[in-house]
Design a protein around this motif. Structure first.
Motif, mmCIF file in Angstrom:
data_model
loop_
_atom_site.group_PDB
_atom_site.id
_atom_site.type_symbol
_atom_site.label_atom_id
_atom_site.label_comp_id
_atom_site.label_asym_id
_atom_site.label_seq_id
_atom_site.Cartn_x
_atom_site.Cartn_y
_atom_site.Cartn_z
ATOM 1 N N SER A 13 0.857 -1.188 0.000
ATOM 2 C CA SER A 13 0.000 0.000 0.000
ATOM 3 C C SER A 13 0.893 1.239 0.000
ATOM 4 O O SER A 13 1.887 1.325 0.708
ATOM 5 C CB SER A 13 -0.934 0.000 1.211
ATOM 6 N N GLY A 14 0.552 2.168 -0.846
ATOM 7 C CA GLY A 14 1.340 3.386 -0.956
ATOM 8 C C GLY A 14 2.512 3.277 -1.917
ATOM 9 O O GLY A 14 3.219 4.260 -2.143
ATOM 10 N N ALA A 15 2.740 2.091 -2.469
ATOM 11 C CA ALA A 15 3.831 1.932 -3.439
ATOM 12 C C ALA A 15 3.463 2.653 -4.737
ATOM 13 O O ALA A 15 2.285 2.744 -5.086
ATOM 14 C CB ALA A 15 4.072 0.449 -3.721
ATOM 15 N N PRO A 16 4.449 3.182 -5.441
ATOM 16 C CA PRO A 16 4.140 3.872 -6.697
ATOM 17 C C PRO A 16 3.535 2.901 -7.707
ATOM 18 O O PRO A 16 3.959 1.748 -7.814
ATOM 19 C CB PRO A 16 5.497 4.390 -7.171
ATOM 20 N N SER A 17 2.532 3.367 -8.442
ATOM 21 C CA SER A 17 1.893 2.499 -9.427
ATOM 22 C C SER A 17 2.593 2.564 -10.778
ATOM 23 O O SER A 17 2.430 1.684 -11.610
ATOM 24 C CB SER A 17 0.416 2.853 -9.586
ATOM 25 N N VAL A 18 3.368 3.628 -10.992
ATOM 26 C CA VAL A 18 4.088 3.797 -12.254
ATOM 27 C C VAL A 18 5.513 4.220 -11.925
ATOM 28 O O VAL A 18 5.738 5.017 -11.022
ATOM 29 C CB VAL A 18 3.411 4.872 -13.135
ATOM 30 N N HIS A 19 6.461 3.685 -12.654
ATOM 31 C CA HIS A 19 7.862 4.043 -12.428
ATOM 32 C C HIS A 19 8.129 5.464 -12.901
ATOM 33 O O HIS A 19 7.337 6.059 -13.622
ATOM 34 C CB HIS A 19 8.784 3.064 -13.151
ATOM 35 N N LEU A 69 18.896 -5.268 -12.008
ATOM 36 C CA LEU A 69 17.884 -4.510 -12.743
ATOM 37 C C LEU A 69 17.171 -3.530 -11.811
ATOM 38 O O LEU A 69 16.940 -2.376 -12.174
ATOM 39 C CB LEU A 69 16.874 -5.449 -13.406
ATOM 40 N N ALA A 70 16.849 -3.974 -10.599
ATOM 41 C CA ALA A 70 16.196 -3.088 -9.633
ATOM 42 C C ALA A 70 17.093 -1.904 -9.292
ATOM 43 O O ALA A 70 16.624 -0.759 -9.190
ATOM 44 C CB ALA A 70 15.832 -3.869 -8.369
ATOM 45 N N ILE A 73 17.099 0.486 -12.354
ATOM 46 C CA ILE A 73 15.841 1.236 -12.441
ATOM 47 C C ILE A 73 15.787 2.299 -11.346
ATOM 48 O O ILE A 73 15.358 3.427 -11.577
ATOM 49 C CB ILE A 73 14.627 0.293 -12.368
ATOM 50 N N SER A 74 16.232 1.962 -10.159
ATOM 51 C CA SER A 74 16.240 2.913 -9.050
ATOM 52 C C SER A 74 17.104 4.122 -9.376
ATOM 53 O O SER A 74 16.711 5.269 -9.143
ATOM 54 C CB SER A 74 16.749 2.227 -7.781
ATOM 55 N N ARG A 75 18.274 3.884 -9.914
ATOM 56 C CA ARG A 75 19.190 4.990 -10.216
ATOM 57 C C ARG A 75 18.697 5.853 -11.371
ATOM 58 O O ARG A 75 18.774 7.070 -11.323
ATOM 59 C CB ARG A 75 20.579 4.450 -10.509
ATOM 60 N N HIS A 80 13.584 5.316 -4.785
ATOM 61 C CA HIS A 80 14.033 4.228 -3.928
ATOM 62 C C HIS A 80 12.995 3.118 -3.820
ATOM 63 O O HIS A 80 13.295 2.029 -3.367
ATOM 64 C CB HIS A 80 14.358 4.743 -2.517
ATOM 65 N N ASP A 81 11.754 3.410 -4.215
ATOM 66 C CA ASP A 81 10.681 2.418 -4.147
ATOM 67 C C ASP A 81 10.465 1.816 -5.539
ATOM 68 O O ASP A 81 9.870 2.444 -6.404
ATOM 69 C CB ASP A 81 9.378 3.047 -3.648
ATOM 70 N N ILE A 82 10.992 0.629 -5.723
ATOM 71 C CA ILE A 82 10.875 -0.047 -7.014
ATOM 72 C C ILE A 82 9.998 -1.283 -6.821
ATOM 73 O O ILE A 82 10.314 -2.148 -6.011
ATOM 74 C CB ILE A 82 12.257 -0.482 -7.551
#
Length: 85
Positions: A13-19, A69-70, A73-75, A80-82
Motif C-alpha cells: 500500500s502506498g507503493a508507486p503504481s508507475v515508475h 535490474l532493480a 531502475i532505481s538509479r 528508492h521504491d521499485i
C-alpha cells in the motif's frame, strides 16, 4: 491465499503504481499488452562471472540479475521504491 493477499496488500500500500523512468514516447491512453522483445547473447565470461558471484552469495543467477535490474531502475528513475513483478 487470503492471508498472503492481505499481507502483500498491506506491504505494497502506498507503493508507486508507475515508475519514474524517462520514456521516449508517451504512454497510450488505454493500456495494452502489445510490445516487443529483444534477444541478446551475453558473453560467456560474463555468464560465468554471474554464476560465480551467485554461488558465492548463495543466490541464483536470476536473483542477482533481478537485483541488478532493480538497482539500475532505481538509479535511472531517481526512486528508492521499485515495485517489480
Amino acid at each position: 491465499f487470503e492471508t498472503s493477499l492481505a499481507y502483500w496488500s498491506s506491504k505494497l500500500s502506498g507503493a508507486p503504481s508507475v515508475h519514474g523512468l524517462p520514456l521516449s514516447f508517451p504512454r497510450p491512453a488505454k493500456w495494452n499488452s502489445a510490445g516487443g522483445h529483444v534477444i541478446r547473447r551475453l558473453p560467456l565470461r560474463l555468464v560465468e562471472a554471474l554464476d560465480r558471484h551467485s554461488r558465492r552469495n548463495g543466490a541464483t543467477v536470476y536473483a542477482c540479475v533481478h537485483a541488478a535490474l532493480a538497482i539500475l531502475i532505481s538509479r535511472v528513475s531517481l526512486s528508492h521504491d521499485i515495485v517489480m513483478g
